[in-house]
Design an enzyme around this catalytic site. Sequence first.
Site, mmCIF file in Angstrom:
data_model
loop_
_atom_site.group_PDB
_atom_site.id
_atom_site.type_symbol
_atom_site.label_atom_id
_atom_site.label_comp_id
_atom_site.label_asym_id
_atom_site.label_seq_id
_atom_site.Cartn_x
_atom_site.Cartn_y
_atom_site.Cartn_z
ATOM 1 N N GLY A 181 6.654 -6.455 5.262
ATOM 2 C CA GLY A 181 6.328 -5.323 6.115
ATOM 3 C C GLY A 181 6.898 -4.004 5.636
ATOM 4 O O GLY A 181 6.523 -2.951 6.149
ATOM 5 N N CYS A 182 7.799 -4.026 4.660
ATOM 6 C CA CYS A 182 8.459 -2.811 4.174
ATOM 7 C C CYS A 182 8.028 -2.498 2.750
ATOM 8 O O CYS A 182 8.281 -3.295 1.845
ATOM 9 C CB CYS A 182 9.972 -2.988 4.240
ATOM 10 S SG CYS A 182 10.893 -1.617 3.478
ATOM 11 N N PRO A 183 7.405 -1.351 2.492
ATOM 12 C CA PRO A 183 6.973 -1.037 1.121
ATOM 13 C C PRO A 183 8.132 -0.857 0.155
ATOM 14 O O PRO A 183 7.988 -1.121 -1.042
ATOM 15 C CB PRO A 183 6.187 0.264 1.293
ATOM 16 C CG PRO A 183 6.682 0.861 2.574
ATOM 17 C CD PRO A 183 7.016 -0.305 3.456
#
Length: 323
Positions: A56-58
């Site tokens: 979910g975190c780039p």
Amino acid sequence: MGHLLNGAWTFDDVLTESEAGLYVKKPSRFRDRITADGSSGYPARAGRYVLYSSIGCPWAHRTAIFRVLKKLEGAIALVDTEQSPDRRGWAFPDGPHCVPGSERQVDYLHEIYAMGEPGCTTRVTVPMLWDGETGSVVSNESSEIVRMFNSEFAAIAAPTPDYYPEALRGEIDAMNETVLKGVNNAVNECGRSTAQEAYERSVDRLFGTLDELDGLLAHRRYLCGDVQTEADWRLYPSLLRFDPVYYVGYKCNLRRLEDYRHLSNYLRDLYATPGIARVSDVAAMKRQTFSAAGPIGANGVVPRGPAIDLTRPHDRDRFAEAA
């Protein structure tokens, strides 16, 4: 979004804004390094380190990508986290997690941060690189973790390309700065700024940068020439999320990435790199972003579209043929 305050979790919001309502990403707190020769106190050894990440975190995604590109999957463990619905930050979706190097079971990533440095005050972020031997946080700065993976584990991993070659470092650094300000940070500023003027400036910067990059990629296969570099993989997580996440949820809706001929073909070219599709779960990115615990305050309803086929042919091979 809470944080650790003197080693204990607090629900206080520590996201800072300027007076103009612009979202500002705070700098990382832990900045130690793993080195091939061990001179830093953290020697490059297989089985010693754990990468805490989240699809979910780039920012975390780029480190998971380098773990694949540098063939470190057998040397560095990967543990995925998700934002907890009880507002306690990154959590372990499969239940209590046994912290490497200890017998302690934890439910939240902030508990491991506090183990590494009791009494610390810090944001609890992914990626986070943990040393199971010393029981400490090595780094939670994605750009520096990427560099460690690229260069420091060569003696214990199979041969792989150097994504930060000396001859291109000046160009890569300059491109990284362009991508960081104009894309990586700009999409967050669009989605999280609380003032119209700040949002408008961020939108202009974002799409001005995308226009510039699309023009550049009309004449070269990759950002810094005919080989993939770190710069490409720092841009990739933002491009992959652009239409399904940023266009839909972050108000980045002047144009879709699909409307850019060269950027969209370039994205599919990178996606086709061996191993990358395996760590590019767009459905999971959407689910985590639009969950009730996600970063943009959604209601848990995940948008169905847009329908994008990342496996359809791209046109980037024309550069190899020209060479």
